[in-house]
Design an enzyme around this catalytic site. Structure first.
Site, short mmCIF file in Angstrom:
data_model
loop_
_atom_site.label_atom_id
_atom_site.label_comp_id
_atom_site.label_asym_id
_atom_site.label_seq_id
_atom_site.Cartn_x
_atom_site.Cartn_y
_atom_site.Cartn_z
N LYS A 91 0.88 -1.17 0.00
CA LYS A 91 0.00 0.00 0.00
C LYS A 91 0.91 1.22 0.00
O LYS A 91 1.44 1.62 1.03
CB LYS A 91 -0.89 -0.02 1.25
CG LYS A 91 -2.21 0.71 1.11
CD LYS A 91 -2.11 2.18 0.76
CE LYS A 91 -1.71 3.05 1.92
NZ LYS A 91 -1.50 4.48 1.52
N GLY A 122 7.10 5.47 7.93
CA GLY A 122 6.28 6.68 7.95
C GLY A 122 6.44 7.39 9.28
O GLY A 122 7.50 7.34 9.90
N GLU A 145 9.93 1.90 10.69
CA GLU A 145 11.00 2.85 10.38
C GLU A 145 10.35 4.22 10.37
O GLU A 145 9.58 4.54 9.47
CB GLU A 145 11.62 2.47 9.02
CG GLU A 145 13.01 2.99 8.87
CD GLU A 145 13.03 4.40 8.38
OE1 GLU A 145 12.94 5.34 9.23
OE2 GLU A 145 13.12 4.59 7.16
N CYS A 193 14.17 10.33 5.96
CA CYS A 193 14.11 9.89 7.36
C CYS A 193 15.49 10.01 8.01
O CYS A 193 15.60 10.34 9.18
CB CYS A 193 13.58 8.48 7.45
SG CYS A 193 14.32 7.37 6.27
N GLU A 243 11.20 16.21 14.20
CA GLU A 243 11.50 15.99 12.79
C GLU A 243 10.72 17.04 11.98
O GLU A 243 9.49 17.06 12.01
CB GLU A 243 11.07 14.57 12.38
CG GLU A 243 11.48 14.24 10.97
CD GLU A 243 11.21 12.79 10.61
OE1 GLU A 243 10.11 12.30 10.89
OE2 GLU A 243 12.12 12.14 10.04
P1 NAD Z 1 2.21 8.93 7.39
O1 NAD Z 1 2.82 8.13 8.47
O2 NAD Z 1 0.85 9.48 7.58
O3 NAD Z 1 2.17 8.08 6.03
C1 NAD Z 1 3.07 7.05 5.70
C2 NAD Z 1 2.29 5.89 5.08
O4 NAD Z 1 1.36 5.38 6.03
C3 NAD Z 1 1.45 6.26 3.85
O5 NAD Z 1 1.44 5.20 2.92
C4 NAD Z 1 0.06 6.41 4.43
O6 NAD Z 1 -0.97 6.21 3.49
C5 NAD Z 1 0.05 5.31 5.47
N1 NAD Z 1 -0.93 5.49 6.54
C6 NAD Z 1 -1.44 6.65 7.04
N2 NAD Z 1 -2.35 6.38 8.01
C7 NAD Z 1 -2.40 5.03 8.13
C8 NAD Z 1 -3.13 4.15 8.97
N3 NAD Z 1 -4.01 4.60 9.87
N4 NAD Z 1 -2.92 2.82 8.85
C9 NAD Z 1 -2.02 2.33 7.96
N5 NAD Z 1 -1.33 3.13 7.13
C10 NAD Z 1 -1.50 4.46 7.21
O7 NAD Z 1 3.20 10.09 7.05
P2 NAD Z 1 2.80 11.47 6.33
O8 NAD Z 1 1.53 12.05 6.88
O9 NAD Z 1 2.83 11.20 4.90
O10 NAD Z 1 3.97 12.39 6.81
C11 NAD Z 1 3.90 12.96 8.13
C12 NAD Z 1 5.26 12.97 8.79
O11 NAD Z 1 5.75 11.63 8.87
C13 NAD Z 1 6.34 13.71 8.03
O12 NAD Z 1 6.32 15.07 8.29
C14 NAD Z 1 7.58 13.03 8.53
O13 NAD Z 1 7.98 13.59 9.75
C15 NAD Z 1 7.15 11.61 8.75
N6 NAD Z 1 7.54 10.71 7.63
C16 NAD Z 1 8.62 9.92 7.81
C17 NAD Z 1 9.03 9.09 6.78
C18 NAD Z 1 10.20 8.20 6.94
O14 NAD Z 1 10.86 7.88 5.96
N7 NAD Z 1 10.50 7.73 8.13
C19 NAD Z 1 8.35 9.07 5.58
C20 NAD Z 1 7.23 9.88 5.43
C21 NAD Z 1 6.84 10.70 6.48
#
Ligand code: NAD
Length: 491
Positions: A185, A238, A260, A294, A393
């Protein structure tokens, strides 16, 4: 059906889900718009999938693993398929780089580097597929004990928007090599390259259901996948907030999870460091992918005797940075979304309110669309360690510099945030190199060099709020397998 349905809403391409060997729209027929960060314009649509689509994908993966051709393949045959996929990625590299650059806003040269790294994941895990050995354990006389490494079954992969291709390769490569069937996903903000790679997987001969891809929001598709009772493992990259939800879902189904979750990683520069060597790394570690990495080094700890001199030189480099669209291919592109831009500007507002010295800003070049999500790289000096700027972050091109007096203070500051992903250490003192490297609470330490997140071969992951479990290298293969102990009495 095809991955790309050109008779789409508003005549823009609509990308579909891959379930088994069939490309299909969301069961609900709903789609989501994909926005180009360089202009803010909608340029494609993806399937807005929900529980029903996830259920079909998990069933397709389950079938591929339990009864289908995928579960029956020999390890070396899986390895060959992964190698072929690596080659297909390289052969179509320019198409993938264009798509990734447009989707994420990253400069073309960075997207090209991502293509190379993605292919490397499939090469590495393709080569490793038939080299993952079990063991025999000395036990009682007349008995032989075998430790058999087995795949887990169906693995779920939640991929973020910052490096869609690379994180897909890192997460899925090891799992497929180990013999699992995968349901991916990707993020709703950027994911089109993955739809193309899924097509290449079919083209090179992956059996139906080995790799399934379902797009949609995290709240609907992501939550449905992580809560699905027929998955055996979750790999998530994420935010910490969503990571905690994913871990709760994993607990409800009693399955394992790797998380991660990003970081607030430090570059630590001692007075004896080779400053000429440090400077380009200090810039690139926060400007690459507009700081949305990240393993970005978003904190710069500098020993006081060289602080002013070093910051002057660094400010010169920051002032020369040029920001523009992905096509302009400059030092830095836009952020992923208006929301992310707003979030970064909030942090910059806190620096202004606290009257912190802004030592340098990069330049958004003339002709850059003002509808894009651009924030110039910004270098902030003397950031108090307890401010959010030094602890949270930001996920943008903002570098917070903090002076320190001695080794013990550097270590205390480095370890003082909730995160612990990577660290870079710059010193010529051999004793200090090892002392500090061992005492830093994080998953990777680079000494006198830096490679955000490290190579394909190097185990990667965090401690504390940065998550747990390791991806990359051979370590990922252990995460994606389980050990069965077989005890034979033969006399
Ligand atoms: P997020 O955690 O919301 O999204 C990451 C992934 O998780 C996406 O594919 C999203 O669709 C999915 N997701 C969201 N809600 C979910 C749920 N309830 N259940 C399962 N999957 C779900 O991240 P974001 O909103 O895109 O970004 C927010 C912050 O997260 C950024 O500002 C950053 O600090 C951090 N981030 C970190 C990384 C990393 O590489 N560690 C990557 C993206 C974002």
């Amino acid at each position: 059906m095809n991955a790309l349905d050109r008779g789409a809403p508003a005549r823009l391409a609509t990308y579909q889900n891959l379930i088994g060997e069939t490309w299909q729209s969301a069961q609900s027929g709903k789609t989501l718009p994909m926005v180009e960060p360089s202009t803010g314009a909608v340029f494609a649509h993806i399937a807005a999938s929900g529980k029903a689509d996830i259920d079909l994908a998990v069933k397709a993966a389950r079938h591929a693993f339990d009864e289908g051709a995928w579960g029956k393949l020999a390890a070396f045959e899986r390895g060959r398929l992964l190698m072929k996929l690596a080659q297909a990625i390289l052969d179509n590299g320019e198409e993938l780089a264009n798509l990734e650059a447009r989707d994420c806003g990253k400069p073309m040269k960075q997207a090209r580097a991502d293509v190379t790294a993605t292919a490397r994941y499939f090469e590495f895990y393709g080569g490793a597929a038939d080299k993952l050995h079990g063991e025999t354990i000395p036990y009682l006389t007349g008995m032989t004990v075998i430790g058999l490494r087995e795949p887990l079954g169906v693995t779920a992969h939640i991929v973020p928007w910052n490096y869609p291709m690379q994180i897909f390769g890192r997460s899925v490569g090891g799992s497929l090599a180990a013999g699992n069937a995968c349901v991916v996903k990707p993020a709703e903000d950027a994911c089109l390259s993955l739809v193309r790679i899924a097509q290449f997987a079919l083209d090179v001969g992956f059996p139906p259901g080995a790799l399934n891809l379902v797009t949609g929001t995290g709240e609907e598709a992501g939550a449905a996948l992580t809560a699905h009772p027929e998955i055996d493992f979750i790999s998530f990259t994420g935010s910490p907030e969503v990571g905690a939800m994913v871990q709760r879902a994993a607990a409800d189904n009693h399955v394992g999870v790797t998380l991660e979750l990003g970081g607030k990683s430090p570059q630590i520069v001692f007075a004896d460091a080779d400053l000429d060597a440090v400077l380009p790394f200090a810039v690139n570690a926060i400007v690459q992918n507009a700081g949305q990495t990240c393993s970005a080094c978003s904190r710069l700890l500098v020993e006081k005797p060289i602080y002013d001199r070093f910051m002057d030189r660094l400010a010169g480099l920051f002032s020369a940075l040029r920001v523009g669209t992905h096509e302009a291919d400059l030092d830095c592109g836009p952020l992923i979304s208006a929301r992310q831009k707003g979030r970064v500007e909030n942090f910059l507002g806190e620096a202004d309110a606290a009257k912190l010295p802004v030592l340098a800003r990069g330049n958004i070049v003339e002709g850059t669309p003002d509808t894009g999500f651009f924030v110039p790289p910004t270098l902030i000096g003397n950031v108090p360690p307890d401010m959010r700027l030094a602890r949270e972050e930001i996920f943008g091109p903002v570098l917070s510099a903090i002076p320190f007096s001695e080794e013990s203070e550097a270590l205390r500051l480095a370890n003082s945030t909730d995160y612990g992903l990577v660290a870079a250490l710059w010193t010529r003192d051999g004793g200090r190199q090892l002392r500090m490297a061992r005492a830093l609470r994080c998953g990777q330490v680079f000494v006198n060099g830096f490679g955000a997140g490290g190579g394909i071969e190097l185990p990667f992951g965090g401690v504390k709020k940065s998550g747990h479990g390791r991806e990359k290298g051979f370590e990922a293969l252990y995460e994606f397998t389980q050990l069965k102990t077989i005890v034979l009495k033969h006399g």
